[in-house]
Design an enzyme around this catalytic site. Structure first.
Site, PDB file in Angstrom:
ATOM      1  N   CYS A  23      55.695  -0.832 -45.229  1.00 43.00           N
ATOM      2  CA  CYS A  23      55.147  -2.004 -44.539  1.00 43.00           C
ATOM      3  C   CYS A  23      55.265  -3.263 -45.404  1.00 43.00           C
ATOM      4  O   CYS A  23      55.691  -4.314 -44.914  1.00 43.00           O
ATOM      5  CB  CYS A  23      53.677  -1.776 -44.175  1.00 43.00           C
ATOM      6  SG  CYS A  23      53.404  -0.549 -42.886  1.00 43.00           S
TER       7      CYS A  23
ATOM      8  N   HIS B 180      58.936  -4.358 -45.571  1.00 37.72           N
ATOM      9  CA  HIS B 180      59.370  -4.867 -44.266  1.00 37.72           C
ATOM     10  C   HIS B 180      58.845  -6.293 -44.044  1.00 37.72           C
ATOM     11  O   HIS B 180      59.613  -7.194 -43.674  1.00 37.72           O
ATOM     12  CB  HIS B 180      58.848  -3.918 -43.180  1.00 37.72           C
ATOM     13  CG  HIS B 180      59.172  -4.332 -41.790  1.00 37.72           C
ATOM     14  ND1 HIS B 180      60.201  -3.771 -41.075  1.00 37.72           N
ATOM     15  CD2 HIS B 180      58.599  -5.242 -40.957  1.00 37.72           C
ATOM     16  CE1 HIS B 180      60.248  -4.318 -39.865  1.00 37.72           C
ATOM     17  NE2 HIS B 180      59.283  -5.216 -39.770  1.00 37.72           N
ATOM     18  N   GLU B 181      57.555  -6.515 -44.269  1.00 35.52           N
ATOM     19  CA  GLU B 181      56.963  -7.825 -43.992  1.00 35.52           C
ATOM     20  C   GLU B 181      57.356  -8.872 -45.028  1.00 35.52           C
ATOM     21  O   GLU B 181      57.590 -10.031 -44.678  1.00 35.52           O
ATOM     22  CB  GLU B 181      55.434  -7.712 -43.881  1.00 35.52           C
ATOM     23  CG  GLU B 181      54.936  -6.731 -42.837  1.00 35.52           C
ATOM     24  CD  GLU B 181      55.433  -6.956 -41.408  1.00 35.52           C
ATOM     25  OE1 GLU B 181      56.066  -7.993 -41.119  1.00 35.52           O
ATOM     26  OE2 GLU B 181      55.190  -6.070 -40.564  1.00 35.52           O
ATOM     27  N   ILE B 182      57.467  -8.485 -46.294  1.00 35.64           N
ATOM     28  CA  ILE B 182      57.903  -9.450 -47.312  1.00 35.64           C
ATOM     29  C   ILE B 182      59.361  -9.833 -47.078  1.00 35.64           C
ATOM     30  O   ILE B 182      59.740 -10.991 -47.247  1.00 35.64           O
ATOM     31  CB  ILE B 182      57.625  -8.919 -48.738  1.00 35.64           C
ATOM     32  CG1 ILE B 182      56.101  -8.872 -48.974  1.00 35.64           C
ATOM     33  CG2 ILE B 182      58.327  -9.771 -49.794  1.00 35.64           C
ATOM     34  CD1 ILE B 182      55.676  -8.167 -50.248  1.00 35.64           C
TER      35      ILE B 182
ATOM     36  N   LEU C 182      59.272 -12.554 -44.607  1.00 32.49           N
ATOM     37  CA  LEU C 182      58.915 -13.829 -45.232  1.00 32.49           C
ATOM     38  C   LEU C 182      60.097 -14.447 -45.970  1.00 32.49           C
ATOM     39  O   LEU C 182      60.188 -15.669 -46.091  1.00 32.49           O
ATOM     40  CB  LEU C 182      57.748 -13.641 -46.201  1.00 32.49           C
ATOM     41  CG  LEU C 182      56.424 -13.174 -45.604  1.00 32.49           C
ATOM     42  CD1 LEU C 182      55.394 -12.998 -46.701  1.00 32.49           C
ATOM     43  CD2 LEU C 182      55.924 -14.134 -44.527  1.00 32.49           C
TER      44      LEU C 182
END
Length: 162
Positions: A129, A132-134, A137
């Protein structure tokens, strides 16, 4: 607070690098609250401000209803050499998923909602997670971690859904 409209693939805003958060104020708290509401309505496990068209480095993860986490300006400071594969998808590309290879463990540093720096070690699903999210960004949409062949097939499948 409010469910916001999610930016859908292939919107170019999903490839933009998000700007650091500098103001830890009511605006940030409202944005984080909107992200939680939007992620739940999608539904999803994680969401970033760029997913709703706001180019700021803010991530919300909800691993369970009792475990909502907010990360401001997160970055990976260490990654294990061991890799794992996990099925991923995106609120910006609903209806399609694919296995992605990621580091099995990571260390991240981030700021909390008060601007204090924190460090977190993660492995398994939480590590996936974070990566994936970084990536989001940093303007790296998750499908760009796939081979060109898999990416093209997935985009074709997504086109048939929409």
């Amino acid at each position: 607070m409010a469910v916001r409209q999610i930016v859908k693939f292939p919107d170019v805003r999903l490839r933009a690098v998000a700007e650091p958060v500098v103001a830890f104020d009511d605006g940030l708290r409202a944005l984080a609250s909107d992200l939680i509401d939007t992620m739940r309505a999608a539904p999803g496990v994680g969401i970033t401000a760029p997913h709703i068209g706001v180019a700021r480095r803010l991530v919300v993860l909800e691993l369970s209803p009792q475990d909502v986490r907010i990360y401001v300006n997160p970055r990976i400071t260490w990654a294990s050499q061991e890799k794992i594969r996990h099925t991923e998808g995106s609120v910006s590309m609903p209806g399609v998923v694919e296995e992605v290879e990621r580091h099995a463990g990571v260390e991240i540093t981030y700021q909390d909602m008060h601007g204090r720096w924190q460090t977190e070690m993660a492995d398994g699903f939480l590590a996936v997670c974070h990566q994936h999210e970084i990536d989001q960004l940093d303007g790296i949409f998750w499908i760009h971690r796939l081979s060109k062949l898999k990416r093209d097939r997935l985009i074709k499948r997504y086109g048939k859904i929409g």
